[in-house]
Design a protein around this motif. Structure first.
Motif, PDB file in Angstrom:
ATOM      1  N   GLY B  37       0.813  -1.209   0.000  1.00  0.00           N
ATOM      2  CA  GLY B  37       0.000   0.000   0.000  1.00  0.00           C
ATOM      3  C   GLY B  37       0.844   1.255   0.000  1.00  0.00           C
ATOM      4  O   GLY B  37       2.072   1.196  -0.067  1.00  0.00           O
ATOM      5  N   GLY B  39       2.994   4.197   1.106  1.00  0.00           N
ATOM      6  CA  GLY B  39       3.899   4.383   2.237  1.00  0.00           C
ATOM      7  C   GLY B  39       4.521   3.101   2.757  1.00  0.00           C
ATOM      8  O   GLY B  39       5.189   3.102   3.793  1.00  0.00           O
ATOM      9  N   GLU B  85       8.949   6.837  -9.804  1.00  0.00           N
ATOM     10  CA  GLU B  85       7.573   7.246  -9.578  1.00  0.00           C
ATOM     11  C   GLU B  85       7.366   8.644 -10.161  1.00  0.00           C
ATOM     12  O   GLU B  85       8.235   9.498 -10.060  1.00  0.00           O
ATOM     13  CB  GLU B  85       7.362   7.288  -8.060  1.00  0.00           C
ATOM     14  CG  GLU B  85       5.941   7.333  -7.634  1.00  0.00           C
ATOM     15  CD  GLU B  85       5.838   7.107  -6.115  1.00  0.00           C
ATOM     16  OE1 GLU B  85       6.845   6.877  -5.443  1.00  0.00           O
ATOM     17  OE2 GLU B  85       4.703   7.162  -5.631  1.00  0.00           O
TER      18      GLU B  85
HETATM   19  N1  LIG Z   1      12.160  11.956   1.311  1.00  0.00           N
HETATM   20  C1  LIG Z   1      11.499  11.457   2.377  1.00  0.00           C
HETATM   21  N2  LIG Z   1      11.615  12.042   3.585  1.00  0.00           N
HETATM   22  C2  LIG Z   1      10.971  11.554   4.659  1.00  0.00           C
HETATM   23  N3  LIG Z   1      10.180  10.483   4.638  1.00  0.00           N
HETATM   24  C3  LIG Z   1      10.015   9.848   3.460  1.00  0.00           C
HETATM   25  C4  LIG Z   1      10.658  10.298   2.278  1.00  0.00           C
HETATM   26  N4  LIG Z   1      10.307   9.485   1.267  1.00  0.00           N
HETATM   27  C5  LIG Z   1       9.484   8.551   1.803  1.00  0.00           C
HETATM   28  N5  LIG Z   1       9.307   8.765   3.107  1.00  0.00           N
HETATM   29  C6  LIG Z   1       8.518   7.935   4.013  1.00  0.00           C
HETATM   30  O1  LIG Z   1       9.000   6.619   3.947  1.00  0.00           O
HETATM   31  C7  LIG Z   1       7.940   5.699   3.934  1.00  0.00           C
HETATM   32  C8  LIG Z   1       7.988   4.837   2.683  1.00  0.00           C
HETATM   33  O2  LIG Z   1       7.761   5.659   1.550  1.00  0.00           O
HETATM   34  P1  LIG Z   1       7.792   5.120   0.059  1.00  0.00           P
HETATM   35  O3  LIG Z   1       8.956   4.249  -0.138  1.00  0.00           O
HETATM   36  O4  LIG Z   1       7.656   6.284  -0.838  1.00  0.00           O
HETATM   37  O5  LIG Z   1       6.470   4.236   0.016  1.00  0.00           O
HETATM   38  P2  LIG Z   1       5.652   3.667  -1.228  1.00  0.00           P
HETATM   39  O6  LIG Z   1       6.430   3.868  -2.455  1.00  0.00           O
HETATM   40  O7  LIG Z   1       5.449   2.220  -0.896  1.00  0.00           O
HETATM   41  O8  LIG Z   1       4.349   4.395  -1.245  1.00  0.00           O
HETATM   42  C9  LIG Z   1       6.650   6.514   4.040  1.00  0.00           C
HETATM   43  O9  LIG Z   1       6.299   6.558   5.410  1.00  0.00           O
HETATM   44  C10 LIG Z   1       7.071   7.877   3.577  1.00  0.00           C
HETATM   45  O10 LIG Z   1       6.301   8.870   4.197  1.00  0.00           O
END
Ligand SMILES: Nc1ncnc2c1ncn2[C@@H]1O[C@H](COP(=O)(O)OP(=O)(O)O)[C@@H](O)[C@H]1O
Ligand SMILES: [Mg+2]
Lengths: 291, 246
Positions: B37, B39, B85
């Motif tokens: 899902g 995050g 993405e």
């Molecule tokens: N640059 C960032 N700074 C802080 N938190 C981040 C950043 N990128 C992602 N996150 C956090 O890391 C977690 C995983 O994010 P992400 O890998 O983008 O998830 P997905 O691609 O599965 O939706 C989430 O809780 C997101 O809020």
């Protein structure tokens, strides 16, 4: 009527100088998202290099000219390494402060070396100019306009028709994506600084015989170039050129018809007017280059 | 030996622990999908592989060699292309130019050859052929996605990382994008595909992993995952059960 042509010629001549500096300004801004407050010093340093080579050392003019441009390439590289590179992962604010610091350092070092008295540089060409009808075409102005046209044409070809030009554009549009493709981002930014310092330096060398070579020339030129980029729409390459030419013409006509002592004031008047009434510049937002 | 292997990889963004000891592998020639899902840490996994994000601990091994300490420019030269993405098409360059730049990781290739290879991409991506000289920002989401995937293929990758290629696209366009993924698979390129759309992800994959808040929770073949109650509950709208389990 001849008066109008005469002023137009001079305005475009001086405007070409502003356009070159503005171009360097915009290229660095687009590559790094930072306004370089030490842009004017590129012109000043190059003019002083010319003074060192051609006046102090009495080397031939064209040799001095090439050496000064080569010196500016090195200066641009060192400027990148010292002023921008260590702060590249920070927000824009530390970088801006770093460029302001560099500007103060460079102009005061020059002051320490050369003192406050302005230096004089001879024009590049031996013949003074010629008349067409009653319009006098000064050779230095012709040279400035000619070199600016050549440089702008070269830059257009370079950015639109070479792979390296495309990589530079990609870097300025999305650095992270560029690095994911294997484009060497740090090298691209280095090239941008080198080129920007060289065209800023060229502008300084070309304008030196018209103005005096002094530690203040950097500040004046930078402000004019800044005004030019605002007129043309901030961050827009074509806008910087048009803005520079427009500013040169406006200030030349202002000096002739309104007041000579306030010549430099017109630039700021135009700057303020644009910021208040048309902050997006003559052409307005260009979505293509923002996004 | 797997083509790529993640061993106990953890990634932190300040206080947030986005990945907690993730271990997974992809064999050469496989298409593996990483589901989860919003995050869950899917994008973070891809970013760690392509070098955009440095793991706090753990190791990533590509073709038997550790990639620790390498940056994105070096990693793409090893043969890992990341289609991130949000597509990230250069807005001020044309579709054709965007695609040409995909070859930036390959040395010793002439501009003419890159030009021809980019032309050839429009055989696979025929929908965007009419738009090849249009600037990136004017393209629709689906067109941008095709440009982004074509740009990734120009790297001639051994491993292609695709991050949610279906995101925000109309169903018709989604199936077109997945047709292309199937074709890429037929041509033998190894793919690690991140999807929120489990059905689409599993439809093209040999295997799948499911991520939940930074941890891998299940792995298996598409039909195993598809028939797994927990997976279906978690990814086909059964939030109550997931919550109860947690
Ligand atoms: N640059 C960032 N700074 C802080 N938190 C981040 C950043 N990128 C992602 N996150 C956090 O890391 C977690 C995983 O994010 P992400 O890998 O983008 O998830 P997905 O691609 O599965 O939706 C989430 O809780 C997101 O809020
Ligand atoms: Mg994501």
């Amino acid at each position: 009527m001849d008066m109008v042509f005469q002023l137009l010629f001079q305005g475009i001549g001086i405007g070409s100088v502003y356009a070159l500096v503005a171009l360097g300004f915009v290229l660095i801004f687009r590559a790094t998202n930072v306004v370089n407050f030490a842009q004017g010093e590129f012109s000043m340093v190059a003019a002083f290099l010319m003074v060192i080579f051609s006046v102090d050392l009495e080397w031939p003019y064209w040799i001095s000219f090439l050496l000064s441009l080569g010196g500016m390439a090195i200066y641009g590289a060192l400027f990148n390494l010292g002023v921008y590179f260590p702060l590249r992962h920070r927000t824009y604010l530390p970088v801006i402060i770093s460029t302001i610091g560099a500007s103060i350092l460079v102009s005061n070092s020059t002051l320490a070396l050369y003192g406050p008295q302005p230096q004089v540089l001879q024009p590049l060409l031996d013949f003074p100019g010629f008349n067409i009808g009653t319009v006098y075409l000064d050779a230095q102005y012709l040279l400035i306009i000619g070199l600016t046209v050549v440089l702008v044409a070269f830059q257009y070809w370079f950015f639109e028709h070479t792979l390296l030009g495309k990589k530079l554009q990609a870097t300025s549009q999305d650095k992270e994506m560029a690095s994911l493709l294997g484009i060497p981002v740090a090298t691209m930014i280095m090239l941008t600084f080198v080129y920007s310092a060289m065209i800023g330096g060229l502008a300084g060398i070309l304008v030196a015989p018209i103005l005096f070579v002094s530690i203040h020339m950097g500040g004046t030129i930078a402000l004019k170039a800044f005004a030019a980029t605002i007129i043309g729409g901030f961050g827009d390459v074509a806008g910087a050129i048009i803005g520079g030419l427009a500013l040169g013409v406006i200030e030349t006509f202002g000096a002739a018809y309104v007041s000579v002592p306030y010549k430099d004031g017109f630039a700021f008047l135009v700057l303020v007017a644009f910021l208040v009434f048309r902050p997006q510049g003559i052409f307005g937002e260009r979505v293509a280059e923002k996004a | 030996m797997p083509l790529i292997e993640l061993k106990n990889v953890s990634v932190r963004y300040g206080e947030i622990e986005a990945l907690r000891g993730v271990s997974l592998s992809v064999e050469a020639g496989e298409v593996v999908t990483l589901l989860g899902g919003n995050g869950a840490g899917k994008s973070t996994t891809l970013r760690a592989i392509s070098g955009l994000t440095k793991p706090a601990s753990g190791e990533i091994i590509f073709e038997g060699k550790s990639m620790t300490g390498l940056g994105p420019e070096e990693i793409v030269r090893l043969g890992i292309a990341h289609v991130p993405e949000g597509r990230r098409v250069f807005p001020g360059l044309t579709a054709h130019e965007n695609i040409m730049l995909g070859a930036s990781n390959r040395s010793g290739v002439s501009k003419d050859q890159i030009d021809q290879e980019a032309d050839a991409m429009f055989d696979l991506f025929s929908d965007i052929r009419p738009f090849q000289h249009v600037l990136g920002w004017t393209l629709s989401g689906g067109q941008q996605q095709m440009v982004a995937v074509a740009r990734g293929l120009m790297a001639k990758p051994k491993l292609l990382l695709l991050d949610e290629p279906s995101l925000g696209l109309a169903p018709v366009i989604v199936s077109k994008v997945f047709e292309i993924i199937k074709e890429i698979r037929r041509r033998g390129t190894t793919v690690l595909l991140v999807e929120q759309n489990a059905r689409m992800g599993l439809s093209v994959a040999d295997r799948g992993y499911v991520l939940e808040t930074g941890r891998l929770v299940v792995t298996g073949k598409p039909d195993e995952l598809w028939n797994n109650e927990d997976v279906r509950a978690a990814y086909l709208g059964g939030h109550a059960r997931t919550a109860a389990k947690a």
